[in-house]
Design a protein around this motif. Structure first.
Motif, short mmCIF file in Angstrom:
data_model
loop_
_atom_site.label_atom_id
_atom_site.label_comp_id
_atom_site.label_asym_id
_atom_site.label_seq_id
_atom_site.Cartn_x
_atom_site.Cartn_y
_atom_site.Cartn_z
N LEU A 119 0.83 -1.21 0.00
CA LEU A 119 0.00 0.00 0.00
C LEU A 119 0.86 1.26 0.00
CD1 LEU A 119 -2.79 1.34 0.15
CD2 LEU A 119 -2.63 1.17 2.64
N VAL A 120 1.94 1.26 0.79
CA VAL A 120 2.83 2.42 0.84
C VAL A 120 3.48 2.65 -0.53
CG1 VAL A 120 5.01 3.28 1.81
CG2 VAL A 120 3.26 2.31 3.31
N TRP A 121 4.00 1.59 -1.14
CA TRP A 121 4.65 1.74 -2.44
C TRP A 121 3.65 2.13 -3.52
CZ3 TRP A 121 9.42 2.64 -3.72
CH2 TRP A 121 10.42 2.30 -2.82
N GLU A 122 2.48 1.55 -3.49
CA GLU A 122 1.44 1.87 -4.48
C GLU A 122 1.00 3.33 -4.32
OE1 GLU A 122 -0.94 0.71 -7.77
OE2 GLU A 122 0.70 -0.35 -6.80
N SER A 123 0.86 3.79 -3.10
CA SER A 123 0.48 5.19 -2.84
C SER A 123 1.57 6.15 -3.32
CB SER A 123 0.23 5.42 -1.35
OG SER A 123 -0.85 4.64 -0.91
N PHE A 124 2.80 5.81 -3.02
CA PHE A 124 3.92 6.65 -3.46
C PHE A 124 3.98 6.74 -4.98
CE2 PHE A 124 8.35 6.85 -4.93
CZ PHE A 124 8.68 8.12 -4.48
N ALA A 125 3.87 5.60 -5.65
CA ALA A 125 3.94 5.57 -7.11
C ALA A 125 2.78 6.34 -7.73
CB ALA A 125 3.94 4.12 -7.61
N THR A 126 1.59 6.21 -7.15
CA THR A 126 0.42 6.92 -7.66
C THR A 126 0.55 8.42 -7.43
OG1 THR A 126 -0.93 4.97 -7.25
CG2 THR A 126 -2.10 7.02 -7.61
N ALA A 154 8.33 4.62 -14.35
CA ALA A 154 9.09 4.69 -13.10
C ALA A 154 8.27 4.17 -11.93
CB ALA A 154 9.53 6.13 -12.84
N GLY A 155 7.01 4.56 -11.86
CA GLY A 155 6.15 4.09 -10.77
C GLY A 155 5.94 2.59 -10.81
N ALA A 156 5.75 2.05 -12.01
CA ALA A 156 5.55 0.60 -12.14
C ALA A 156 6.81 -0.16 -11.74
CB ALA A 156 5.14 0.25 -13.56
N LEU A 157 7.97 0.37 -12.10
CA LEU A 157 9.22 -0.30 -11.73
C LEU A 157 9.47 -0.21 -10.22
CD1 LEU A 157 11.52 0.79 -14.68
CD2 LEU A 157 10.76 -1.53 -14.14
N ALA A 158 9.12 0.92 -9.61
CA ALA A 158 9.36 1.09 -8.17
C ALA A 158 8.39 0.27 -7.33
CB ALA A 158 9.24 2.57 -7.79
N ALA A 159 7.11 0.31 -7.68
CA ALA A 159 6.10 -0.38 -6.87
C ALA A 159 5.86 -1.82 -7.32
CB ALA A 159 4.78 0.39 -6.91
N GLY A 160 6.26 -2.14 -8.54
CA GLY A 160 6.01 -3.47 -9.09
C GLY A 160 6.42 -4.64 -8.22
N PRO A 161 7.63 -4.61 -7.63
CA PRO A 161 8.03 -5.74 -6.80
C PRO A 161 7.18 -5.95 -5.55
CG PRO A 161 9.93 -4.43 -7.45
CD PRO A 161 8.71 -3.66 -7.85
N PHE A 162 6.44 -4.93 -5.14
CA PHE A 162 5.66 -5.01 -3.91
C PHE A 162 4.16 -5.19 -4.16
CE2 PHE A 162 9.38 -2.38 -3.25
CZ PHE A 162 10.02 -3.07 -2.24
N SER A 163 3.62 -4.43 -5.11
CA SER A 163 2.17 -4.41 -5.31
C SER A 163 1.74 -4.71 -6.73
CB SER A 163 1.63 -3.02 -4.94
OG SER A 163 2.17 -2.05 -5.82
N GLY A 164 2.68 -4.90 -7.62
CA GLY A 164 2.35 -5.05 -9.03
C GLY A 164 2.45 -3.74 -9.77
#
Length: 195
Positions: A119-126, A154-164
Motif C-alpha cells: 500500500l505504501v509503495w502503491e500510494s507513493f507511485a500513484t 518509473a512508478g511501475a518499476l518502483a512499486a512493481g516488486p511489492f504491489s504489481g
C-alpha cells in the motif's frame, strides 16, 4: 446541458478507448517474466495516448485528483470513471481469452513484503504519477507524453516488486472482475491519491 455536448461524449469515449488500450497492452506485456516489460509497455502506451488522443486520464485515480482540484465537473468525472472501468474490464476479458494463463492479469501483493508495504509503495507511485500528470497538463503533447509515460514506467518499476505497480484502480478492477480474484484488492484502490 453538458450531456448534450458532443465534446462531453467524445471525451468519455476517449477515456474508454484509452483505458482499453492501456490496460490491454499492459496485460499483454504482463505475460513476460519480470516487471520490466509491463512497466515499459505502460509508460510507452501512456505517452503515446497523450500525443494521439489529447490527454485522457485513462485512470480513475487521476480523474479523482482532477475532481478534487475542480479541474473536472462532477458529471464528467463520474462518466469518465465509468468509461475507464468499462474499458479496463473489456481489455481484461480480451486478455483472458487470448492469453494461455491468466495468473499475470491480477495485481497482487508479492511475497517481498506485506499488504501494508504494498500500500505504501502503491500510494507513493500513484502520488508521483498524479504530480507528473498535473505538471504535464500545462505542456504541449510531446513533452506531456514523455513526462507522463516516464512517470508511469518509473512508478511501475518502483512499486512493481511489492504491489504489481498498478497505480490505476481500473487496471486492477478489470482483471479482478473477469477472473473473480479479489485477494488484497484494496491495496490497488484503497489509497486516496490513487493507473
Amino acid at each position: 446541458q453538458e450531456l448534450r455536448s458532443g465534446r462531453f461524449w467524445r471525451e468519455v469515449l476517449a477515456e474508454l478507448a484509452a483505458t482499453l488500450i492501456l490496460v490491454g497492452v499492459v496485460l499483454g506485456a504482463s505475460a513476460a517474466p519480470g516487471p520490466l516489460a509491463p512497466a515499459l509497455a505502460g509508460g510507452l502506451t501512456a505517452g503515446g495516448l497523450v500525443c494521439s488522443l489529447g490527454g485522457p486520464q485513462a485512470n480513475p485515480a487521476l480523474t479523482l485528483a482532477l475532481l478534487c482540484t475542480r479541474k473536472l465537473s462532477a458529471l464528467r468525472g463520474v462518466a469518465g470513471v465509468l468509461a475507464q472501468c468499462a474499458g479496463a474490464t473489456l481489455a481484461s476479458a480480451a486478455a483472458r481469452a487470448a492469453l494461455p494463463d491468466d495468473s499475470g492479469l491480477v495485481t497482487r501483493v508479492s511475497a517481498v513484503g506485506t499488504a501494508g508495504t504494498a500500500l505504501v509503495w502503491e500510494s507513493f507511485a500513484t502520488f508521483q504519477l498524479a504530480l507528473a500528470a498535473f505538471a504535464a497538463a500545462e505542456q504541449a503533447a510531446p513533452q506531456a507524453g514523455l513526462a507522463l509515460g516516464s512517470a508511469v514506467a518509473a512508478g511501475a518499476l518502483a512499486a512493481g516488486p511489492f504491489s504489481g505497480g498498478s497505480m490505476n484502480p481500473a487496471r486492477s478492477l478489470g482483471p479482478a472482475i473477469v477472473t473473480g480474484v479479489w485477494d488484497d484488492h484494496w491495496v490497488s484502490r484503497g489509497h486516496p491519491q490513487s493507473p
